[in-house]
Design an enzyme around this catalytic site. Structure first.
Site: not given
Ligand code: GLU
Length: 512
Positions: A264-265
């Site tokens: 994820s980011k």
């Protein structure tokens, strides 16, 4: 045989995740391999998630990778428009057709009524809390209301959605090119919204309509869309398009470096490495992300790294250019299990490409970096530095940053070496070198090697005693590329000056 037509269909909702770039790459490879067409379609029907600049970011990222498309928003094509917000009327027409044919229906339920429905189902301990073939019978829709009432509600401007009427008891069976046979029973699926109250289609309707109208033959996309595939197949059936339905290939998830969960980011921020192709400057929590490009990765190495996140050729060979991949890539060899994002592996790939990179590419990268940092570097000098440094760096900016001593005298020295080695006969060797260099205008690496050996001999010593501390004097560092070459690049005057400076500094360090 039918022409292969594949598409990458990103939503411009922000920075393009590396998984998206991989999806685009695999689609591209499949198209090129089969002499087919690769289409870039922008799925922007969710206006609430639209982000300024995201569409350009997607295109710039693919271009950097060399992933080119044959049809798309910028280049046009026979099946356009390729931006979904420009196709609203088309979706509406199909939604209406489905209502008329009885495969979809109007639903007027308010948010409160939907909440109440879920509460009721929860209390009744129902298997599913969704709007489906059972619960729909208790709601306000064109299946439960009279025709006049429906008409009257619509005429009076009441807000409504159009839902798919999911058949209660059908088998959905399809063969995914990666995951093999998948079976789902429609009793587990709900009546998804096809048209929202704002008149925009949902992803599902727009996606299926476009894939059909754009004559897509293979849908290659991320695994997160696998749960939607049965609904999509039911939509093809409802629209009478089952015979020309595309084949599906759902690509494995990209996992966090430790394999626990989706990449994820937040992982980018947590580990400090890039997980996006290009730098992104956004707003709020998406403020800023590093990009592989700006971090100094070569596009060919990034593409090679990306190809291996979920695929392998089944041999020991790991180095594949985009052209090689077009030849060797095969959907059969896509893994089912998730692919761990391994930044060290990305660096390894980059190192391999740096070693083989054409000199001009490195030279221009070095000159660009030097100019950005206000350092003067002509082409001749850049060529030698690149030759010396390319095997010793991980990413392009290190061509300059790890080789600062080519441009300025060291401000610091590796003290450990100085403390250990700064003694006789190194000291006398240094002063001998200074006097020798004082008489010369310039020197070649080979010439300096001969001179250095002579001086060592004269001082009754050997390279082991002097070489490293001499390197520290010239570069400040304990290791690096061929020192003789460094001397050639710096020139006799500069080297002499550096030795003199070092003698002063070394004596101080030794006395501390
Ligand atoms: N718009 C979807 C996305 O953002 C496309 C999914 C698909 O390829 O069907 O990923």
């Amino acid at each position: 045989m039918k022409e292969v037509r594949v598409r990458f269909a990103p939503s411009p909702t922000g920075v393009l995740h590396i998984g998206g770039v991989r999806t685009a790459l695999y689609n591209y490879l499949y198209a090129r391999q089969n002499a087919g067409k690769f289409i870039l379609r922008i799925e922007d029907t969710d206006q609430t998630r639209f982000v300024e600049g995201a569409e350009e970011y997607i295109m710039d990222s693919l271009k950097w990778c060399g992933v080119t498309w044959d049809e798309g928003v910028d280049v046009g094509g026979e099946y356009g428009p390729y931006r979904q917000s420009d196709r609203k009327d088309i979706y509406k027409q199909y939604a209406m057709q489905m209502v008329e044919e009885g495969t979809a229906y109007y639903a007027f339920d308010t948010a409160e009524e939907l909440d109440a429905m879920r509460e009721r189902l929860k209390e009744a301990k129902a298997n599913s809390l969704n709007y489906n073939s059972i619960s729909r019978n208790t709601m306000k829709n064109s299946l439960t209301l009279s025709e006049e009432e429906v008409k009257q509600r619509i005429d009076s401007g009441e807000s409504y959605v159009i839902r798919f009427k999911m058949p209660a008891k059908e088998d959905v069976r399809f063969k995914d090119m990666v995951r093999d046979w998948i079976n789902v029973h429609t009793s587990t699926l709900d009546d998804k919204v096809l048209m929202k109250s704002d008149g925009m289609p949902t992803y599902h309707l727009a996606n299926v309509v476009d894939d059909h109208l754009m004559k897509i033959t293979h849908v290659i996309r991320g695994e997160e869309w696998l749960p939607s595939a049965p609904l999509h197949i039911m939509l093809y059936r409802a629209l009478g398009w089952e015979d020309s339905m595309p084949e599906f290939a759902h690509l494995p998830l990209l996992l966090k470096p430790d394999g626990n969960g989706k990449l994820s980011k937040r992982d980018a921020a947590k580990h400090g490495f890039p997980i996006f192709p290009l730098k992104w400057q956004g707003q709020g929590e998406d403020a800023e992300f590093k990009g592989f490009k700006e971090e100094g990765f070569m596009s060919a190495s990034f593409v090679n790294f990306l190809a291996f996140l979920g695929w392998n050729p089944g041999t020991e060979n790991e180095l594949f250019t985009l052209q090689d991949l077009v030849k060797e890539f095969s959907v059969e060899r896509i893994n089912k299990s998730g692919a761990k994002f391994d930044y060290q592996k990305a660096i390894w790939f980059n190192q391999q490409y740096l070693k083989e990179a054409p000199s001009e590419e490195l030279v221009s990268a070095l000159i660009k970096e030097a100019t950005a940092q206000g350092v003067e570097c002509d082409e001749a000098k850049a060529e030698i530095i690149c030759e010396l440094m390319k095997e010793r760096i991980e990413v392009l900016p290190q061509l300059l940053n790890n080789a600062k001593y080519f441009f300025e005298a060291p401000a610091q020295y590796v003290e450990k070496v100085v403390r250990k080695k700064w003694k006789e006969p190194a000291k006398s060797t240094f002063s001998d070198l200074v006097s020798e260099l004082a008489t010369m205008e310039s020197i070649k690496a080979e010439g300096f090697q001969t001179l250095f050996n002579e001086v060592l001999e004269r001082n009754e010593t050997h390279a082991g005693a002097v070489m490293q501390v001499f390197r520290v004097a010239v570069t400040g560092e304990a290791g690096g590329p061929d020192l003789m070459k460094i001397v050639e690049v710096l020139g006799t005057k500069e080297v002499k000056q550096r030795i003199e400076n070092a003698v002063v500094a070394f004596n101080q360090i030794a006395n501390d």
